[in-house]
Write a protein that holds these residues in place. Structure first.
Motif, PDB file in Angstrom:
ATOM      1  N   GLU A  13     -32.908 -20.125  -0.386  1.00 56.24           N
ATOM      2  CA  GLU A  13     -34.167 -19.793   0.270  1.00 56.24           C
ATOM      3  C   GLU A  13     -34.421 -18.297   0.163  1.00 56.24           C
ATOM      4  N   SER A  14     -35.665 -17.937  -0.148  1.00 61.81           N
ATOM      5  CA  SER A  14     -36.094 -16.543  -0.183  1.00 61.81           C
ATOM      6  C   SER A  14     -37.312 -16.400   0.711  1.00 61.81           C
ATOM      7  N   LEU A  15     -37.384 -15.300   1.441  1.00 60.22           N
ATOM      8  CA  LEU A  15     -38.499 -15.088   2.360  1.00 60.22           C
ATOM      9  C   LEU A  15     -39.720 -14.488   1.677  1.00 60.22           C
ATOM     10  N   ALA A  16     -39.514 -13.776   0.584  1.00 55.25           N
ATOM     11  CA  ALA A  16     -40.611 -13.244  -0.231  1.00 55.25           C
ATOM     12  C   ALA A  16     -40.151 -13.285  -1.676  1.00 55.25           C
ATOM     13  N   VAL A  17     -41.065 -13.645  -2.571  1.00 58.34           N
ATOM     14  CA  VAL A  17     -40.721 -13.756  -3.987  1.00 58.34           C
ATOM     15  C   VAL A  17     -41.592 -12.805  -4.794  1.00 58.34           C
ATOM     16  N   GLU A  55     -46.439  -8.096   3.568  1.00 62.22           N
ATOM     17  CA  GLU A  55     -47.264  -6.922   3.851  1.00 62.22           C
ATOM     18  C   GLU A  55     -46.440  -5.643   3.775  1.00 62.22           C
ATOM     19  N   ALA A  56     -45.213  -5.668   4.283  1.00 63.84           N
ATOM     20  CA  ALA A  56     -44.339  -4.491   4.201  1.00 63.84           C
ATOM     21  C   ALA A  56     -44.026  -4.156   2.742  1.00 63.84           C
ATOM     22  N   ILE A  57     -43.808  -5.179   1.915  1.00 65.79           N
ATOM     23  CA  ILE A  57     -43.548  -4.934   0.497  1.00 65.79           C
ATOM     24  C   ILE A  57     -44.773  -4.308  -0.153  1.00 65.79           C
ATOM     25  N   ARG A  58     -45.957  -4.858   0.145  1.00 68.43           N
ATOM     26  CA  ARG A  58     -47.200  -4.306  -0.431  1.00 68.43           C
ATOM     27  C   ARG A  58     -47.420  -2.858   0.013  1.00 68.43           C
ATOM     28  N   ARG A  59     -47.135  -2.591   1.274  1.00 68.46           N
ATOM     29  CA  ARG A  59     -47.419  -1.266   1.829  1.00 68.46           C
ATOM     30  C   ARG A  59     -46.394  -0.218   1.421  1.00 68.46           C
ATOM     31  N   TYR A  60     -45.110  -0.573   1.481  1.00 65.03           N
ATOM     32  CA  TYR A  60     -44.051   0.415   1.285  1.00 65.03           C
ATOM     33  C   TYR A  60     -43.259   0.258  -0.011  1.00 65.03           C
ATOM     34  N   GLY A  61     -43.316  -0.908  -0.613  1.00 66.65           N
ATOM     35  CA  GLY A  61     -42.517  -1.149  -1.807  1.00 66.65           C
ATOM     36  C   GLY A  61     -42.979  -0.309  -2.988  1.00 66.65           C
ATOM     37  N   ARG A  62     -42.029   0.135  -3.772  1.00 64.38           N
ATOM     38  CA  ARG A  62     -42.321   0.936  -4.969  1.00 64.38           C
ATOM     39  C   ARG A  62     -41.485   0.407  -6.132  1.00 64.38           C
ATOM     40  N   HIS A  63     -42.129   0.273  -7.279  1.00 66.89           N
ATOM     41  CA  HIS A  63     -41.393  -0.102  -8.495  1.00 66.89           C
ATOM     42  C   HIS A  63     -40.933   1.184  -9.157  1.00 66.89           C
ATOM     43  N   LEU A  64     -39.629   1.323  -9.339  1.00 64.72           N
ATOM     44  CA  LEU A  64     -39.055   2.542  -9.911  1.00 64.72           C
ATOM     45  C   LEU A  64     -38.793   2.424 -11.407  1.00 64.72           C
ATOM     46  N   HIS A  76     -32.553   1.283   3.920  1.00 63.05           N
ATOM     47  CA  HIS A  76     -32.152   2.656   4.252  1.00 63.05           C
ATOM     48  C   HIS A  76     -32.620   2.924   5.670  1.00 63.05           C
ATOM     49  N   GLN A  77     -33.922   2.888   5.847  1.00 60.84           N
ATOM     50  CA  GLN A  77     -34.497   2.817   7.186  1.00 60.84           C
ATOM     51  C   GLN A  77     -34.798   1.339   7.425  1.00 60.84           C
ATOM     52  N   ILE A  78     -34.418   0.832   8.589  1.00 62.31           N
ATOM     53  CA  ILE A  78     -34.604  -0.589   8.871  1.00 62.31           C
ATOM     54  C   ILE A  78     -35.645  -0.759   9.964  1.00 62.31           C
ATOM     55  N   ASP A  79     -36.607  -1.641   9.714  1.00 53.84           N
ATOM     56  CA  ASP A  79     -37.584  -2.027  10.722  1.00 53.84           C
ATOM     57  C   ASP A  79     -36.943  -3.147  11.545  1.00 53.84           C
ATOM     58  N   PRO A  80     -36.444  -2.842  12.750  1.00 52.46           N
ATOM     59  CA  PRO A  80     -35.688  -3.838  13.508  1.00 52.46           C
ATOM     60  C   PRO A  80     -36.475  -5.111  13.810  1.00 52.46           C
ATOM     61  N   ALA A  81     -37.745  -4.981  14.168  1.00 51.73           N
ATOM     62  CA  ALA A  81     -38.533  -6.169  14.507  1.00 51.73           C
ATOM     63  C   ALA A  81     -38.721  -7.058  13.274  1.00 51.73           C
ATOM     64  N   LEU A  82     -39.016  -6.451  12.143  1.00 54.68           N
ATOM     65  CA  LEU A  82     -39.215  -7.219  10.920  1.00 54.68           C
ATOM     66  C   LEU A  82     -37.916  -7.887  10.476  1.00 54.68           C
ATOM     67  N   ILE A  83     -36.820  -7.153  10.503  1.00 51.47           N
ATOM     68  CA  ILE A  83     -35.550  -7.716  10.042  1.00 51.47           C
ATOM     69  C   ILE A  83     -35.035  -8.763  11.035  1.00 51.47           C
ATOM     70  N   ALA A  84     -35.296  -8.587  12.318  1.00 48.52           N
ATOM     71  CA  ALA A  84     -34.946  -9.630  13.280  1.00 48.52           C
ATOM     72  C   ALA A  84     -35.742 -10.905  13.001  1.00 48.52           C
ATOM     73  N   MET A 143     -43.113 -15.356   4.538  1.00 45.99           N
ATOM     74  CA  MET A 143     -43.310 -14.519   5.709  1.00 45.99           C
ATOM     75  C   MET A 143     -44.348 -13.449   5.393  1.00 45.99           C
ATOM     76  N   GLU A 144     -45.467 -13.586   6.013  1.00 42.63           N
ATOM     77  CA  GLU A 144     -46.575 -12.674   5.715  1.00 42.63           C
ATOM     78  C   GLU A 144     -46.271 -11.232   6.103  1.00 42.63           C
ATOM     79  N   ALA A 145     -45.579 -11.013   7.244  1.00 42.60           N
ATOM     80  CA  ALA A 145     -45.250  -9.644   7.662  1.00 42.60           C
ATOM     81  C   ALA A 145     -44.347  -8.960   6.634  1.00 42.60           C
ATOM     82  N   LEU A 146     -43.418  -9.702   6.058  1.00 48.45           N
ATOM     83  CA  LEU A 146     -42.535  -9.153   5.030  1.00 48.45           C
ATOM     84  C   LEU A 146     -43.330  -8.818   3.771  1.00 48.45           C
TER      85      LEU A 146
END
Length: 189
Positions: free
Chosen positions: A173-177, A6-15, A28-36, A1-4
């Motif tokens: 199945e995984s949507l992003a790896v 992109e969200a990981i690239r944009r907002y994801g952080r390695h801690l 924590h905050q959920i993007d309803p359209a993306l999660i739907a 899923m390309e939108a997912l």
């Protein structure tokens, strides 16, 4: 899923220590359209297995699991981490180590909601070590239900969870790896 992705690239952080923070859109905050959209895609991938229930762990898995259950037209059951006063004594429970909590977590499901004959699709936000998903599978099996598949929004392939789940002999199945991290950069398949 390309939108997912992109969200990981944009907002994801390695801690550090393999912990990937995606709480801006997933847990924590959920993007309803993306999660739907994630729920629709997981439902599409698993519909042919005819699940009768979707099972997840409280709390981060609830969003994607709910959207998957909604798309499939079946109930969502989530394993609780603490027994509320309203839960009777007839419960199934399993323990799993939590990477983000730094200790063991007990998962509980009331026997009323997992029954023999149920065809269970396990959906979670992450597939990392596989420990939480294995605990959910043990809950389903203790109820006499059959696990028919495992879906994850994000898989951290470098933690080996998929290999640990192979003994369940169900589709995974995984949507992003995520294949690894380099400094602050999250590497995606």
């Amino acid at each position: 899923m390309e939108a997912l992705k992109e969200a990981i690239r944009r907002y994801g952080r390695h801690l550090g220590n393999g912990i990937i923070k995606v709480d801006a859109f997933l847990n924590h905050q959920i993007d309803p359209a993306l999660i739907a959209a994630c729920g629709q895609e997981l439902a599409r991938r698993f519909r042919h297995l005819e699940p009768t229930k979707v099972l997840t762990a409280e709390i981060s898995g609830i969003g994607p699991a709910l959207m998957t259950a909604y798309a499939l037209g079946v109930p969502l059951v989530f394993a609780r981490k603490h027994k509320p006063l309203t839960m009777g004594d007839d419960v199934f429970f399993a323990t799993a180590p939590s990477h983000t909590k730094g200790g063991d977590v007990t998962l509980l499901v009331a026997a009323d909601y997992l029954r023999p004959g149920d065809r269970v699709l396990i959906v979670d936000d992450f597939l990392a070590t596989g420990a939480t998903i294995l605990a959910l599978a043990r809950l389903a099996q203790a109820a006499g239900a059959r696990v028919v598949g495992i879906g994850a929004v994000i898989e951290k392939r470098f933690e080996g969870g998929r290999d640990r789940l192979r003994s369940l002999n169900v589709p995974i199945e995984s949507l992003a790896v995520v294949t690894g991290v380099e400094g602050d950069r999250i590497l995606l398949e």
